[in-house]
Design a protein around this motif. Structure first.
Motif, PDB file in Angstrom:
ATOM      1  N   PHE A 153      35.615  32.199  41.901  1.00  0.00           N
ATOM      2  CA  PHE A 153      34.552  32.353  40.888  1.00  0.00           C
ATOM      3  C   PHE A 153      34.356  33.816  40.505  1.00  0.00           C
ATOM      4  O   PHE A 153      34.266  34.162  39.326  1.00  0.00           O
ATOM      5  CB  PHE A 153      33.252  31.751  41.435  1.00  0.00           C
ATOM      6  N   LEU A 154      34.290  34.662  41.541  1.00  0.00           N
ATOM      7  CA  LEU A 154      34.120  36.108  41.252  1.00  0.00           C
ATOM      8  C   LEU A 154      35.317  36.680  40.519  1.00  0.00           C
ATOM      9  O   LEU A 154      35.188  37.534  39.641  1.00  0.00           O
ATOM     10  CB  LEU A 154      33.882  36.870  42.565  1.00  0.00           C
ATOM     11  N   GLN A 155      36.515  36.188  40.868  1.00  0.00           N
ATOM     12  CA  GLN A 155      37.706  36.691  40.174  1.00  0.00           C
ATOM     13  C   GLN A 155      37.698  36.273  38.712  1.00  0.00           C
ATOM     14  O   GLN A 155      38.031  37.065  37.824  1.00  0.00           O
ATOM     15  CB  GLN A 155      38.968  36.159  40.870  1.00  0.00           C
ATOM     16  N   ASP A 156      37.300  35.005  38.464  1.00  0.00           N
ATOM     17  CA  ASP A 156      37.183  34.559  37.066  1.00  0.00           C
ATOM     18  C   ASP A 156      36.121  35.372  36.325  1.00  0.00           C
ATOM     19  O   ASP A 156      36.324  35.783  35.164  1.00  0.00           O
ATOM     20  CB  ASP A 156      36.828  33.059  37.028  1.00  0.00           C
ATOM     21  N   HIS A 157      34.964  35.580  37.014  1.00  0.00           N
ATOM     22  CA  HIS A 157      33.907  36.398  36.378  1.00  0.00           C
ATOM     23  C   HIS A 157      34.395  37.825  36.110  1.00  0.00           C
ATOM     24  O   HIS A 157      34.107  38.409  35.061  1.00  0.00           O
ATOM     25  CB  HIS A 157      32.676  36.418  37.289  1.00  0.00           C
ATOM     26  N   LEU A 158      35.194  38.341  37.080  1.00  0.00           N
ATOM     27  CA  LEU A 158      35.748  39.689  36.879  1.00  0.00           C
ATOM     28  C   LEU A 158      36.712  39.713  35.710  1.00  0.00           C
ATOM     29  O   LEU A 158      36.700  40.640  34.893  1.00  0.00           O
ATOM     30  CB  LEU A 158      36.441  40.143  38.170  1.00  0.00           C
ATOM     31  N   ASN A 159      37.563  38.675  35.640  1.00  0.00           N
ATOM     32  CA  ASN A 159      38.520  38.629  34.513  1.00  0.00           C
ATOM     33  C   ASN A 159      37.772  38.524  33.182  1.00  0.00           C
ATOM     34  O   ASN A 159      38.116  39.194  32.195  1.00  0.00           O
ATOM     35  CB  ASN A 159      39.473  37.444  34.694  1.00  0.00           C
ATOM     36  N   THR A 160      36.726  37.661  33.168  1.00  0.00           N
ATOM     37  CA  THR A 160      35.942  37.520  31.917  1.00  0.00           C
ATOM     38  C   THR A 160      35.251  38.827  31.553  1.00  0.00           C
ATOM     39  O   THR A 160      35.286  39.271  30.393  1.00  0.00           O
ATOM     40  CB  THR A 160      34.908  36.409  32.082  1.00  0.00           C
ATOM     41  N   SER A 161      34.629  39.442  32.574  1.00  0.00           N
ATOM     42  CA  SER A 161      33.948  40.718  32.308  1.00  0.00           C
ATOM     43  C   SER A 161      34.936  41.792  31.879  1.00  0.00           C
ATOM     44  O   SER A 161      34.648  42.617  30.995  1.00  0.00           O
ATOM     45  CB  SER A 161      33.177  41.168  33.558  1.00  0.00           C
ATOM     46  N   SER A 162      36.133  41.782  32.517  1.00  0.00           N
ATOM     47  CA  SER A 162      37.158  42.769  32.131  1.00  0.00           C
ATOM     48  C   SER A 162      37.603  42.543  30.695  1.00  0.00           C
ATOM     49  O   SER A 162      37.800  43.496  29.929  1.00  0.00           O
ATOM     50  CB  SER A 162      38.353  42.681  33.092  1.00  0.00           C
ATOM     51  N   ALA A 163      37.789  41.252  30.343  1.00  0.00           N
ATOM     52  CA  ALA A 163      38.174  40.956  28.959  1.00  0.00           C
ATOM     53  C   ALA A 163      37.074  41.397  27.984  1.00  0.00           C
ATOM     54  O   ALA A 163      37.346  42.004  26.941  1.00  0.00           O
ATOM     55  CB  ALA A 163      38.456  39.468  28.817  1.00  0.00           C
ATOM     56  N   GLU A 164      35.818  41.052  28.368  1.00  0.00           N
ATOM     57  CA  GLU A 164      34.712  41.478  27.497  1.00  0.00           C
ATOM     58  C   GLU A 164      34.614  42.987  27.454  1.00  0.00           C
ATOM     59  O   GLU A 164      34.339  43.588  26.390  1.00  0.00           O
ATOM     60  CB  GLU A 164      33.400  40.870  28.017  1.00  0.00           C
ATOM     61  N   LEU A 165      34.832  43.663  28.613  1.00  0.00           N
ATOM     62  CA  LEU A 165      34.818  45.130  28.621  1.00  0.00           C
ATOM     63  C   LEU A 165      35.920  45.689  27.748  1.00  0.00           C
ATOM     64  O   LEU A 165      35.731  46.674  27.030  1.00  0.00           O
ATOM     65  CB  LEU A 165      34.966  45.633  30.059  1.00  0.00           C
TER      66      LEU A 165
END
Length: 794
Positions: free
Chosen positions: A404-416
């Protein structure tokens, strides 16, 4: 007497019938009484009253008394015989003078003028001009006066001064009336000349009035129509305004509802976020519980599987034991069957059986101990499996959380990454807008400078136009002034104004009577053309000759003299051209004097006369020399032996024989002799001014065109400046919007970076927990495998 000279206190002096004498020592103020009487009769000379100025008449004070602020004398007369032309028995004449210089006169305590006092005293024998007051030395003065002056005494005594004064006043009024009539004639003549143009102007004015009335009617109609249109437009605008107001109210209501709805939605969103957070927590808890339950189910299944294996083992052991029991039973049966057979052997085998039973008991005892150890090992294995299940559950939870955290990190990285791209684009766009804004700022400065330059050009053009307009106004004023002066002088010349009355009357008679006109040329002054700088000298040199009338022969002069005598018009001097004997100064004498300093020339050579009348000019001025100054005239007179009349430019005269005449003149620059020259000079000046006006008007038109061009350029520059300011304002607003957007993006990027760092920390923590769980799981698997080996060996 009050405050007059030595009378600080009110003093009354009664002059009764008969003789009244005033006696006293020197300096007691006897003469001040007569001075007071004379001063009360309006004497204006302080010297006659033995003073320097009129304020000396006021008591100046002593060591014991302060000075008076005014002096007053009241003369009271008995008018019972009506000596004064007033219907009063007594007449009082008062005079009061203040130190401030104000003077007051009263007749019977009524304020009046000095003239009223003098008029009252005329022909009474009491006035200052009479001899009712005779001072010291006055008798000798009367005896030594000329007969004309002594006549005034008798006129005063006989009472005819009043009539002479009235006559003089009447003559002055008559002269003013004549002057007014002359002016009226001039005005009438001017009005006659203006009648034609005025008639045309009146017609134009009437036409203008008609057109103006028509224009006003049309304008009123047009204005009425425009007012109707404006009222209609105003009504439509008002309706539109009302509609807009209603729409605005609706929009405000809708906006209020939207704001309320937004507030409600914000509250719901906040509640949903709280609910979602609680649900997320519940989900996490359920996920943990699910993992626990799954682990428990797996553990239960594992325990069930172990129980089933244990049951199978027990069943197998039971079968084995049952088989053994069956075998033993069969053996017992066999043995019972053989009991009888072996009964005999029983006893022999009882010992051996006993031994076998003991061995079997010992085997059964050893089998129970092994099973107990096996059960302990299995229980330890079950405990390790429970621990392994718990560790596996923790491992699954850590793996799920890590995922979950990795997906959230990937999403946040994409949004960043998207925010970084947006930030880069915003920075680039802001730099572009900033560069564009700087360019617009520079262009705006240029446009403002251009507008200022255009304004300066326009102001300069206005100033130039104003200067030219002022020059035109001044020139037109000068032209009108010269035209008026020319017209006035021309009318004066035509009416022979300024000439002696007999000359004027004769020339007017000649103008109206054709039989007198033959052979008459005109007054000498009207025939001369004199330079402006010599007008004064020639006017003085001619003297009374300027009034002489030039004619052709003695017979013409005789006829005119007869006419003057018949009409009782006075005397006139004539210059018959045929009878004049000219004695002009010779050229040799002129050449001798020409070398002298200040010598101007012979008067007859310096001026011009109507062609054919040169002998008249030589007769009048052929023996008159003109010099620059009186000193030059004196030197020329000495050198010429004082044989000629010499006139300076300033009007001083050296007569033949050595006599001289000069001094101030009565404010005249040129008299009758210079009038025609002045008229011609005015005409030339007026023509020159007209040419200047024409030239300046062309300059005015050019300047007006320049002003229009400058105004148009300024307006165009201001329009461009306004447009550029609008573009600049839009760019500035765009810059601020992009700058705000960039700031928002920077804040968003910073927040996302902070969130990503936090997520990475959470991932690292979850990864460490996952690795610990894997290590624990491997250790537990190893322990379970070891126990399985022990159980298998057991």
């Amino acid at each position: 007497i009050l405050g007059f000279k030595s009378f600080p206190e009110a003093t009354r002096v009664d002059l009764d019938t008969g003789i009244t004498a005033i006696v006293g020592p020197n300096g007691s103020g006897k003469s001040n009484v007569t001075d007071a009487i004379r001063w009360g009769l309006s004497e204006q000379s302080a010297k006659i009253l033995r003073g320097q100025r009129m304020s000396d008449m006021i008591f100046s004070g002593t060591a014991q008394r302060r000075a008076m602020s005014y002096a007053e004398v009241i003369l009271t007369f008995d008018n019972s015989k009506r000596v004064f032309d007033l219907d009063y028995d007594t007449v009082s004449i008062s005079r009061r003078y203040h130190r401030s210089g104000e003077s007051e006169y009263f007749i019977n305590k009524t304020a009046c003028r000095l003239k009223d006092v003098n008029t009252l005293l005329v022909d009474t024998g009491i006035g200052l001009d009479g001899y009712s007051i005779v001072g010291q030395g006055k008798i000798d003065e009367i005896l030594n006066e000329r007969s004309d002056d002594r006549r005034l005494i008798f006129d005063e005594a006989s009472g005819i001064v009043q009539f002479k004064s009235r006559k003089a006043e009447s003559e002055r009024r008559l002269e003013r009336a004549n002057q007014n009539l002359l002016r009226v004639d001039d005005i009438l003549e001017e009005l006659r000349r203006q009648a034609g143009p005025l008639k045309k102007q009146a017609e134009d004015a009437r036409r203008y009035s008609e057109l103006n009335d028509r224009y006003r009617k049309l304008d009123i109609s047009l204005s009425w129509m425009q007012i109707k249109d404006f009222e209609k437009q105003a009504a439509e605008a008002e309706n539109n305004q009302n509609i807009a107001a209603l729409e605005l109210i609706d929009a405000e209501a809708a906006l209020t509802a939207i704001n309320k709805n937004n507030s409600r939605l914000d509250d719901e969103i906040a509640e949903l976020e709280i609910t979602m957070e609680s649900e997320r927590k519940a989900h996490n808890e359920l996920s943990v519980k699910l993992a626990d339950t799954t682990g428990a189910i797996a553990l239960s299944r594992e325990k069930e599987s172990s129980s089933e294996e244990r049951m199978q083992q027990l069943e197998d052991e039971k079968l084995r034991l049952n088989e053994q029991i069956s075998i033993l039973a069969n053996t017992v049966i066999d043995r019972q069957e053989r009991h009888s057979q072996l009964e005999k052997q029983c006893k022999s085998y009882e010992g051996r059986l006993q031994e076998a039973k003991e061995a079997l008991a010992e085997a059964v005892s050893g089998l129970s101990k092994s099973e107990k150890e096996t059960d302990d090992l299995k229980r330890s294995r079950e405990d390790l499996k429970d621990n392994l299940f718990q560790v596996n559950s923790d491992l699954q939870t850590a793996k799920a959380e890590n995922s979950f955290l990795q997906d959230h990190l990937n999403t946040s990285s994409a949004e960043l990454s998207g925010d970084q791209s947006d930030l880069n684009r915003a920075i680039f766009a802001l730099e572009e807008v900033s560069a564009q804004l700087e360019e617009l700022q520079a262009e705006l400065v240029q446009f403002e400078q251009a507008a200022e330059e255009m304004k300066a050009v326009r102001v300069k053009a206005e100033e130039k136009l104003e200067d030219i307009d002022q020059s035109i106004i001044q020139l037109k004023d000068s032209e009108r002034q010269r035209a008026y002066e020319e017209d006035t002088l021309s009318r004066l010349e035509q009416s022979f104004e300024g000439y002696q009355k007999p000359v004027k009357d004769l020339m007017q008679a000649i103008r109206h009577k054709e039989e007198l006109r033959t052979g008459v040329v005109g007054p000498l002054g009207s025939l001369l053309n004199i330079p402006e700088d010599l007008a004064l000298a020639v006017d003085v040199a001619l003297g009374a000759m300027v009034h002489n009338i030039v004619c052709d022969t003695e017979d013409t002069a005789k006829t005119l003299i007869g006419f003057l005598r018949e009409q009782n018009l006075g005397r006139v001097t004539f210059l018959p051209q045929a009878a004049l004997q000219v004695n002009k100064i010779g050229r040799g004498s002129l050449d001798t004097l020409r070398t002298e300093k200040g010598f101007v020339g012979l008067a007859s050579d310096l001026i011009k006369i109507r062609p054919g009348l040169e002998n008249v000019l030589d007769f009048a001025l052929g023996r008159v020399l003109i010099a620059d100054s009186l000193d030059d005239a004196i030197k020329i007179a000495r050198k010429s032996g004082r044989k000629y009349r010499i006139v300076s430019r300033s009007g001083d005269i050296m007569y033949p024989g050595g006599s001289m005449s000069g001094g101030s003149l009565s404010n005249r620059q040129s008299g009758l002799a210079g009038r025609p020259a002045r008229i011609r000079a005015l005409q030339e000046e007026r023509l020159d001014i007209g040419k200047k006006i024409a030239n300046i008007e062309s300059e005015y038109n050019a300047a007006l065109d320049q002003l229009h061009l400058a105004a148009a350029n300024e307006e165009d520059s201001l329009n461009r400046l306004s447009q550029k300011r609008s573009v600049f304002a839009e760019s500035e607003f765009d810059y601020k919007s992009k700058d705000n957007h960039l700031t928002a993006l920077k804040n968003s990027v910073y927040k996302r970076q902070s969130a990503i760092e936090k997520t990475k920390e959470q991932i690292d923590s979850s990864q460490a927990a996952y690795q610990d769980a894997e290590l624990k799981s491997a250790s537990l698997r190893d322990q379970i495998a070891s126990l399985d080996d022990k159980i298998a060996r057991a």
